[in-house]
Design a protein around this motif. Structure first.
Motif, mmCIF file in Angstrom:
data_model
loop_
_atom_site.group_PDB
_atom_site.id
_atom_site.type_symbol
_atom_site.label_atom_id
_atom_site.label_comp_id
_atom_site.label_asym_id
_atom_site.label_seq_id
_atom_site.Cartn_x
_atom_site.Cartn_y
_atom_site.Cartn_z
ATOM 1 N N ARG A 499 0.826 -1.204 0.000
ATOM 2 C CA ARG A 499 0.000 0.000 0.000
ATOM 3 C C ARG A 499 0.869 1.266 0.000
ATOM 4 O O ARG A 499 0.607 2.210 -0.760
ATOM 5 C CB ARG A 499 -0.922 -0.011 1.221
ATOM 6 C CG ARG A 499 -1.774 1.229 1.379
ATOM 7 C CD ARG A 499 -2.848 1.022 2.446
ATOM 8 N NE ARG A 499 -2.297 0.566 3.705
ATOM 9 C CZ ARG A 499 -1.761 1.382 4.628
ATOM 10 N NH1 ARG A 499 -1.735 2.689 4.401
ATOM 11 N NH2 ARG A 499 -1.296 0.898 5.759
ATOM 12 N N ILE A 500 1.911 1.273 0.816
ATOM 13 C CA ILE A 500 2.797 2.436 0.877
ATOM 14 C C ILE A 500 3.580 2.584 -0.424
ATOM 15 O O ILE A 500 3.765 3.701 -0.927
ATOM 16 C CB ILE A 500 3.755 2.308 2.080
ATOM 17 C CG1 ILE A 500 2.965 2.313 3.398
ATOM 18 C CG2 ILE A 500 4.789 3.417 2.067
ATOM 19 C CD1 ILE A 500 2.120 3.550 3.615
ATOM 20 N N GLU A 501 4.003 1.462 -0.994
ATOM 21 C CA GLU A 501 4.760 1.519 -2.250
ATOM 22 C C GLU A 501 3.918 2.136 -3.354
ATOM 23 O O GLU A 501 4.386 2.980 -4.122
ATOM 24 C CB GLU A 501 5.212 0.109 -2.624
ATOM 25 C CG GLU A 501 6.186 0.050 -3.791
ATOM 26 C CD GLU A 501 5.492 -0.115 -5.137
ATOM 27 O OE1 GLU A 501 6.132 0.138 -6.178
ATOM 28 O OE2 GLU A 501 4.301 -0.497 -5.142
ATOM 29 N N LYS A 502 2.653 1.746 -3.448
ATOM 30 C CA LYS A 502 1.766 2.295 -4.477
ATOM 31 C C LYS A 502 1.522 3.787 -4.251
ATOM 32 O O LYS A 502 1.552 4.591 -5.186
ATOM 33 C CB LYS A 502 0.444 1.547 -4.498
ATOM 34 C CG LYS A 502 -0.501 1.985 -5.606
ATOM 35 C CD LYS A 502 -1.776 1.172 -5.605
ATOM 36 C CE LYS A 502 -2.646 1.511 -6.822
ATOM 37 N NZ LYS A 502 -2.930 2.959 -6.947
ATOM 38 N N LYS A 503 1.317 4.160 -3.007
ATOM 39 C CA LYS A 503 1.052 5.568 -2.689
ATOM 40 C C LYS A 503 2.244 6.453 -3.047
ATOM 41 O O LYS A 503 2.078 7.549 -3.597
ATOM 42 C CB LYS A 503 0.723 5.691 -1.195
ATOM 43 C CG LYS A 503 0.231 7.057 -0.757
ATOM 44 C CD LYS A 503 -0.195 7.023 0.701
ATOM 45 C CE LYS A 503 -0.757 8.377 1.128
ATOM 46 N NZ LYS A 503 -1.200 8.357 2.552
#
Length: 964
Positions: A499-503
């Motif tokens: 999730r953090i990588e995509k954001k």
């Protein structure tokens, strides 16, 4: 209410006694009764009068018995007594019957000047010179005239072990020698002893790649050359660990002169003996015997100093002495107690005003003149003197706040503004004393009666660093993938990571890696801090699809990183597997009872430290790390800690902890380097270390300055992080970095958004690897993924970091080749400028870029000092930086080497995202290309802010800030 009868009654005079008419009536009788107060309008006067009548002061008959008089005398004479005592007991005197003696060793010359009573070591640029002016001779080291340069002392070494990893050591001198004699000086052959940690030896390509390529101190011992074939050059002994070299050996004696009580006792016994011999003996031999007895009653110890060249500009020394000798004999019939001379003081002459730098990563003290700096690795502490957080930490955990000198990386190497440099090759505890104007004293704890070190000869600071790193080793350039983006530090499992990588990628952030510290599992502590399970196996319950995650990221050019440290944690479940194995095999350090030395971090949680002097333990933990790299296929990892070895521990090797404590970080880094090589990642992977000692640069991939507060201060905040990077570069830690945003948050003090964004700017230029950390209280801190503004700032700063990639890699190659740090103190290239030398609010990136980051809250401008020796240009606009009129005049009229701070102070606008960056006229092509890449980024962003200006600093503001 009317006054009482007692108050109104007056004392009646005795019979025949008359009161003189001029004497006013007394307010009280002879027994001290209180008389009637005079009527006054002022309540203050009434109060004063009341105090005077109610309080009786002590009034001695003779003023000499007054406590005030005694205190006054003490305050008057104390400074003189102290000055006299130190002059007699510390400075002492030196004596020699030798004439002027000198010998050459390569380019070095060691000379004893008897008229000056000074030992000098000089160095010439070339060994053979046809013209003297082409071979300048520099004074590398000198003793102080008529003062001992070698002093031995006896006294207890008090170690205060506070909470885990925090230490304070006191060297108590109960006895110190005061006289040094120089009895003999000659050129001989000496053995250089190698022990695997002692001196780095040249290796050929055919050597076993699994052998260590580093070592520590070198020991020189004099040999009998009567049966040895000694050619003019060096010779190799049949033992590969011993080498024969030419050396200069100085021998002499140190003596403890009589104290006043000894003089008194000796006079008494001397007069009694003379009376006895006068009455009962006419033999002159008795008088001679009496004189011998008097001379032999003093404490005496023999010493020898051996000098030998270790390179063309490094000369090594070994000092050996009688460490156990008979003490002072105060009575002919009394037995003499044996004295252990367990520490040594080596004193060197320096010029008045000569500035001193170095000693590893120093977070508060940059220039050490006037300070006494202990050399001991440990936890840096929380606050380090910043209030009120330090006081609060001390109340909760005694010793946890640290001090201005506490550091993870204490290295016994200093360099002065005159390019004088000395370093110790022992790992024992030492203190460097810079409190005298004309001297540097090195206090060394030496229970074994031997210390080793080396002296560097160089003409400038870059020359010193090149020579020093030939010994310490040099950090190699990082793999390129590690610099092509930011490495995100986080915990929480694969779903959160995705999730953090995509954001972040949706926000334009280029990510080179994810550092997943909780790869082995994590837990929440009772004090609200997340802790990793110290059991170096993949926690498949938390990271159920580790390899799927890794493969997804690797397709995008993003790699995973893990975490290890030299502790193992006890647990009844699978998280205690390695702990139980190490306990069963005796791999932990022991206490005095021979039991495992346990640490407690909180109720119910214990852990232990691996004994790296145990070869079996070293092999085992190395295999564990190799298995970690092979099983996880991680490309990088943090090798944390290394500073915790207790001084009351028992080691497998039998060595004293006080002699090995400072070596532990180096041994820990050596294991990581071998594991990286065995896993096949020596060129494609890397690791970063927190603690360091002498030879850590030989093994580590990149240094990390540790856990700073999430604050702005220079004791334990963002400024201290930059200080650590800059000072570490003077002791071989040429590649370093800090956590973006800091690490340590406390209740009521959390990472702000502004601090996080300004730290991003700093690290984009100062750091070898660009890495974030969520901190010890991640739910309270601002994080790099919190909102669009922060993500935008991270994307912009990451782009700046990538734009500088080729220029940083050029600086890394320079670090590998000549030992100059990538991020440099101004002192390195402007040592003659006392203003530039003391600045740490700005720094040099390589040789050609000067950066002045914003290190204060709620400001959008910075003050920057531009040395007059170079012409500087604003890297964002290509406009030449202004030059003050005084600087221009000085350039025309003054051609001397010393500039004395005659550069230009400028004020540069620095709105968020636009730090002040200058490039030097005559910069390298790579530096100019990096500056051009920054300008291209600025164009893509919409251009440099229109109101941004660089102007000469306002004189009034300069005066207020004390910069004049």
């Amino acid at each position: 209410m009317a006054p009482s009868t007692a108050r109104r009654r007056k004392a009646a005079p005795e019979d025949g006694e008359q009161t003189p008419p001029s004497t006013p009536p007394r307010a009280s009788n002879s027994k001290g009764r209180i008389g009637k107060l005079k009527s006054t309008k002022s309540p203050i006067n009434r109060a004063v009068q009341l105090v005077k009548t109610r309080i009786t002061l002590y009034r001695p008959k003779f003023p000499i018995f007054s406590s005030a008089f005694v205190l006054a005398i003490i305050f008057i004479i104390a400074p003189y007594v102290d000055k006299t005592y130190h002059k007699i007991s510390e400075e002492g005197r030196v004596a020699s019957d030798l004439g002027d003696v000198g010998f050459d060793l390569g380019k070095f010359s060691v000379q004893w000047k008897n008229a000056e009573q000074t030992l000098k070591i000089t160095h010439k640029k070339n060994k053979f010179c046809f013209r003297q002016h082409l071979c300048p001779i520099t004074e590398t080291w000198s003793s102080i005239a008529k003062r001992p340069f070698l002093t031995l002392a006896s006294g207890p070494i008090k170690v205060h072990q506070l909470i885990h990893g925090h230490f304070r050591i006191q060297i108590l001198d109960k006895l110190r020698t005061t006289v040094q004699t120089i009895d003999n000086m000659e050129k001989k052959m000496c053995e250089v002893h190698y022990d695997g940690r002692v001196e780095r030896k040249k290796k050929t390509d055919v050597d076993n790649e699994n052998e260590d390529d580093g070592g520590g101190g070198v020991a020189l011992t004099e040999v009998d050359t009567s049966n040895t074939n000694t050619n003019n050059g060096n010779s190799q002994n049949s033992n590969s660990n011993i080498e024969l070299v030419e050396c200069i050996v100085i021998k002499g004696t140190v003596v403890k002169e009589d104290a006043w009580i000894d003089h008194f006792v000796n006079i008494f016994y001397e007069r009694r003996s003379k009376m006895y011999h006068a009455l009962f003996s006419d033999d002159q031999e008795s008088e001679i015997e009496l004189a011998k007895q008097k001379a032999n009653a003093k404490l005496r110890a023999s010493y020898s100093i051996a000098f030998a060249t270790r390179s063309s500009d490094r000369i090594g020394f070994t000092i050996i002495w009688d460490d156990i000798v008979p003490g002072v004999q105060r009575s002919p019939r009394r037995n003499r107690r044996m004295v252990n001379l367990n520490h040594l003081v080596l004193t060197q002459a320096v010029e008045k005003g000569e500035r001193v730098y170095g000693l590893g990563e120093q977070y508060t003290s940059i220039e050490h003149t006037g300070r006494r700096v202990p050399i001991i690795t440990g936890e840096q502490g929380v606050g380090r003197g910043k209030q009120p957080i330090s006081a609060t930490a001390e109340l909760l955990f005694k010793g946890s706040s640290g001090d201005w000198w506490t550091t993870y990386s204490a290295i016994p190497h200093y360099v002065t503004s005159k390019a004088r440099s000395l370093f110790l090759t022992n790992y024992t505890y030492s203190e460097f004393d810079f409190t005298e104007e004309n001297a540097i004293s090195v206090h060394m704890v030496a229970p074994t009666g031997m210390v080793c070190g080396q002296i560097i000869a160089a003409r400038d600071i870059p020359g010193v660093l090149q020579s020093y790193t030939e010994y310490s080793g040099r950090i190699k350039p990082l793999p390129e993938w590690a610099m092509r983006g930011v490495i995100i530090g986080m915990t929480g499992g694969p779903a959160k990571v995705r999730r953090i990588e995509k954001k972040l990628t949706d926000g334009g952030v280029k990510i080179s890696g994810f550092w997943l510290q909780d790869w082995s599992g994590f837990r929440n502590t009772s004090i609200g801090i997340e802790r990793v399970w110290w059991n170096w196996k993949l926690d498949e319950d938390l990271y159920t699809d580790w390899h799927t995650l890794r493969e997804e990221f690797e397709k995008k050019g993003t790699y995973l990183a893990t975490y290890v440290n030299p502790f193992l944690m006890d647990s009844k479940d699978q998280h205690g597997d390695l702990y139980r194995h190490a306990t069963e095999n005796g791999y932990f350090i022991k206490n005095k009872k021979g039991e495992g030395y346990g640490f407690v971090s909180e109720p119910g949680v214990t852990f232990s430290l691996l004994d790296l002097t145990n070869p079996e333990c070293v092999n085992w933990i190395e295999n564990v790390i190799v298995d970690m790299l092979v099983a996880t296929k991680a490309k990088a990892f943090m090798a944390d800690f290394g500073e915790y070895l207790p001084f009351d521990a028992t080691l497998k090797s039998g060595e004293l902890p006080i002699l090995t404590h400072n070596r532990y970080p180096e041994d820990w880094a050596r294991i990581q380097r071998r594991a990286l090589r065995r896993a096949g990642l020596e060129k494609t992977g890397f690791f970063w270390t927190r603690s360091a000692s002498l030879l850590t640069p030989s093994f580590t991939s990149v240094q990390w300055v540790g856990d700073q507060l999430v604050s702005w201060d220079n004791r334990d905040g963002i400024k201290s992080a930059l200080n650590g990077i800059l000072t570490g570069g003077l002791s071989g830690l040429t590649l370093s970095h800090s956590d973006i945003g800091g690490y340590t948050a406390t209740p009521g003090r959390h990472r702000s958004k502004e601090l996080l964004m300004r730290w991003m700017e700093l690290n984009a230029f100062s750091d070898a690897v660009y890495r974030s950390h969520q901190g010890n209280r991640p739910h309270h801190n601002a994080q790099v993924w919190d909102d669009e503004e922060i993500i935008g700032q991270l994307a912009w700063c990451t782009s700046m970091h990538i734009a500088l990639l080729e220029y940083k890699r050029e600086a890394m190659r320079e670090a590998e080749n000549v030992g100059l740090p990538m991020t440099r103190m101004m002192f390195i290239h402007y040592a003659f400028d006392d203003v530039a030398s003391g600045l740490t609010s700005q720094f040099l990136l390589g040789r050609d870029m000067l950066i002045a980051p914003v290190l204060d809250r709620k400001t959008s401008r910075v003050h920057c000092y531009l040395p007059r020796e170079d012409i500087w240009m604003d890297a964002w606009t290509t406009i030449l930086a202004p030059i003050s009129t005084s600087t221009a005049n000085n350039k025309k009229n003054d051609d001397s080497e010393e500039s004395g701070g005659s550069g230009t102070w400028v004020t540069a606008d620095a709105p968020m995202g636009w730090p002040a960056v200058f490039i030097r006229s005559g910069a390298s092509k790579t530096a100019k290309a990096a500056a051009a890449a920054l300008r291209e980024l600025a164009v893509e962003k919409g251009g440099v802010p229109s109101k941004r200006r660089v102007k000469i600093m306002d004189p009034v503001e300069k005066l207020i800030l004390g910069l004049v």
